[in-house]
Design an enzyme around this catalytic site. Sequence first.
Site, PDB file in Angstrom:
ATOM      1  N   LYS A   6     -10.523  -0.202  10.727  1.00  0.00           N
ATOM      2  CA  LYS A   6     -10.790  -1.344   9.843  1.00  0.00           C
ATOM      3  C   LYS A   6     -11.206  -2.572  10.654  1.00  0.00           C
ATOM      4  O   LYS A   6     -11.399  -3.645  10.107  1.00  0.00           O
ATOM      5  CB  LYS A   6      -9.547  -1.675   9.016  1.00  0.00           C
ATOM      6  CG  LYS A   6      -9.205  -0.576   8.005  1.00  0.00           C
ATOM      7  CD  LYS A   6      -8.050  -1.003   7.147  1.00  0.00           C
ATOM      8  CE  LYS A   6      -7.376   0.151   6.467  1.00  0.00           C
ATOM      9  NZ  LYS A   6      -7.940   0.464   5.150  1.00  0.00           N
TER      10      LYS A   6
ATOM     11  N   HIS B 128       0.871  -1.175   0.000  1.00  0.00           N
ATOM     12  CA  HIS B 128       0.000   0.000   0.000  1.00  0.00           C
ATOM     13  C   HIS B 128       0.910   1.227   0.000  1.00  0.00           C
ATOM     14  O   HIS B 128       2.008   1.180   0.553  1.00  0.00           O
ATOM     15  CB  HIS B 128      -0.836  -0.054   1.285  1.00  0.00           C
ATOM     16  CG  HIS B 128      -1.901   0.983   1.401  1.00  0.00           C
ATOM     17  ND1 HIS B 128      -1.646   2.266   1.821  1.00  0.00           N
ATOM     18  CD2 HIS B 128      -3.231   0.916   1.173  1.00  0.00           C
ATOM     19  CE1 HIS B 128      -2.784   2.947   1.842  1.00  0.00           C
ATOM     20  NE2 HIS B 128      -3.763   2.151   1.456  1.00  0.00           N
TER      21      HIS B 128
ATOM     22  N   GLN C 161      -4.764  -4.879   7.099  1.00  0.00           N
ATOM     23  CA  GLN C 161      -5.835  -5.736   6.578  1.00  0.00           C
ATOM     24  C   GLN C 161      -5.969  -7.049   7.345  1.00  0.00           C
ATOM     25  O   GLN C 161      -6.847  -7.848   7.019  1.00  0.00           O
ATOM     26  CB  GLN C 161      -5.603  -6.042   5.086  1.00  0.00           C
ATOM     27  CG  GLN C 161      -5.729  -4.849   4.174  1.00  0.00           C
ATOM     28  CD  GLN C 161      -7.145  -4.250   4.142  1.00  0.00           C
ATOM     29  OE1 GLN C 161      -8.125  -4.886   4.537  1.00  0.00           O
ATOM     30  NE2 GLN C 161      -7.254  -3.025   3.676  1.00  0.00           N
TER      31      GLN C 161
ATOM     32  N   ASP D 259       2.835  -4.741   8.109  1.00  0.00           N
ATOM     33  CA  ASP D 259       1.669  -3.884   7.936  1.00  0.00           C
ATOM     34  C   ASP D 259       0.444  -4.785   8.110  1.00  0.00           C
ATOM     35  O   ASP D 259       0.106  -5.574   7.226  1.00  0.00           O
ATOM     36  CB  ASP D 259       1.716  -3.262   6.528  1.00  0.00           C
ATOM     37  CG  ASP D 259       0.450  -2.496   6.184  1.00  0.00           C
ATOM     38  OD1 ASP D 259      -0.536  -2.567   6.948  1.00  0.00           O
ATOM     39  OD2 ASP D 259       0.445  -1.832   5.132  1.00  0.00           O
TER      40      ASP D 259
ATOM     41  N   CYS E 129      -4.641   2.664  -3.677  1.00  0.00           N
ATOM     42  CA  CYS E 129      -3.345   3.046  -3.083  1.00  0.00           C
ATOM     43  C   CYS E 129      -2.303   1.971  -3.341  1.00  0.00           C
ATOM     44  O   CYS E 129      -1.461   1.668  -2.486  1.00  0.00           O
ATOM     45  CB  CYS E 129      -3.467   3.325  -1.582  1.00  0.00           C
ATOM     46  SG  CYS E 129      -4.523   4.706  -1.226  1.00  0.00           S
TER      47      CYS E 129
HETATM   48  N1  PMP Z   1      -1.806  -0.699   4.595  1.00  0.00           N
HETATM   49  C1  PMP Z   1      -2.792  -1.403   4.035  1.00  0.00           C
HETATM   50  C2  PMP Z   1      -2.512  -2.794   3.527  1.00  0.00           C
HETATM   51  C3  PMP Z   1      -4.065  -0.842   3.921  1.00  0.00           C
HETATM   52  O1  PMP Z   1      -5.043  -1.535   3.346  1.00  0.00           O
HETATM   53  C4  PMP Z   1      -4.287   0.461   4.430  1.00  0.00           C
HETATM   54  C5  PMP Z   1      -5.657   1.121   4.331  1.00  0.00           C
HETATM   55  N2  PMP Z   1      -6.278   1.031   3.097  1.00  0.00           N
HETATM   56  C6  PMP Z   1      -3.231   1.144   5.021  1.00  0.00           C
HETATM   57  C7  PMP Z   1      -2.003   0.531   5.087  1.00  0.00           C
HETATM   58  C8  PMP Z   1      -3.385   2.521   5.567  1.00  0.00           C
HETATM   59  O2  PMP Z   1      -4.252   2.557   6.661  1.00  0.00           O
HETATM   60  P1  PMP Z   1      -4.768   3.939   7.252  1.00  0.00           P
HETATM   61  O3  PMP Z   1      -5.309   4.712   6.095  1.00  0.00           O
HETATM   62  O4  PMP Z   1      -5.821   3.537   8.227  1.00  0.00           O
HETATM   63  O5  PMP Z   1      -3.592   4.606   7.887  1.00  0.00           O
END
Ligand code: PMP
Length: 411
Positions: A228, A123, A205, A202, A366
């Site tokens: 999430k 991401h 998810q 990370d 993203c």
């Molecule tokens: N890493 C992953 C794999 C994600 O899916 C996301 C959120 N889409 C993030 C990081 C970023 O999370 P946040 O926007 O809550 O900081």
Amino acid sequence: LKVESIEAYRKDFPILSLKINDYPLIYFDNAATSQKPFCVIEALSNFFLSANANVHRGLHELSSRATELLEASRATIARFINARSQDEIVFTRGTTESINLVAASLGSLLKPGDGILLTEMEHHSNLIPWQQLAKQRGLRLFFLPIDGREGNLQWTSLEEFLIKNRIVIFSFTHVSNTLGVINPVESFCAIARKLGVLTLVDAAQSAGHRPLDVQKLGCDFLAFSGHKMCGPTGIGVLYGRKELLEKMPPFQYGGNMVLDTDFFESRWKEPPHKFEAGTLPIAEAICLKTAIDYLCQIGLEKIALHDEQIACYAYNQISSLPCIIPLGPTKKRAGIVTFSVKGLHPHDFITYCDRYGVALRGGHHCNKPLLSKLGIDSAIRASFYFYNTKSEVDRFIEIIDNCLRFFKLTG
Ligand code: PMP
């Protein structure tokens, strides 16, 4: 999860009974953010009704109440991921801030020429902080490649790769937010640890979707977001091994994080407090505990199994339709199904589905470099949670079928 249990859990989520455009809401955008159960919504308002005060520095009753609740939440989070101590839990605004914290703080200790390993499926929030750090400090960035549309990582010679490229940090996602791939965290961390390479997982998810045990995973850092996993927005977590947090400089400076200061010098509190400058999102941090208690009472193993079953069911149904190009693994997957439709822009598809109450997400998620590598600039994502049902998937398939007919895409 049994159909009756899912129906009972659905009653905990007031928003799930909404009608959207006169159709029952089918919420398939859980990878972007989950819905919130009533207990979390209630806990937020109860905090403001009966315990609201700033934490740590007040001597009055409300301030001690808020402080106790905040620290109780930290302890629950530590147990939730099996950290050795609650001092290993830093409150942040979310996964993005947790990763930025490590990149900036640990990053300041790196030397020009040091290597950082990411993967091609990261991401943007686990790519751009490292990319910018690499530019500032003359570090070298490397990417573990994926093998085609299924998206599994190619890592057969990981050990040699780490040695050859002087990798000092390996930062990777547990579950891909686009492909639904589940990465072998334990194996990666074991290989890295043997060579003294630090690991950051990370878990945006995976937290709240499957059991997480940082000691079993063997990682040095783990980052996730509350929103999430049934919790509030604006709150996240960075787990870091205590010895590392102790060595790392603060990320931001200000109130609450100093032991002592004069006009020219300051001394920091012990971790986690030295990383928590300023006023935290107190209510959100406290109510993350409510979300965790709620999820634990359902059971993370059960949630993981449900995610996988519903996603595999959806994947098989969707892939059998004409003009659909599915992404991600064909078998084991997290609760995420991403695909494109030949001859139709994702935005048209998503707008059509929204007309019938289905909430999906389209775009690059993203994950722009990943999609470019796959030769796609935009894709459709349906992502599930324990409150989604097989009959919602069946209804979704019916809507896709109508959509394909509407746009005259029949193979
Ligand atoms: N890493 C992953 C794999 C994600 O899916 C996301 C959120 N889409 C993030 C990081 C970023 O999370 P946040 O926007 O809550 O900081």
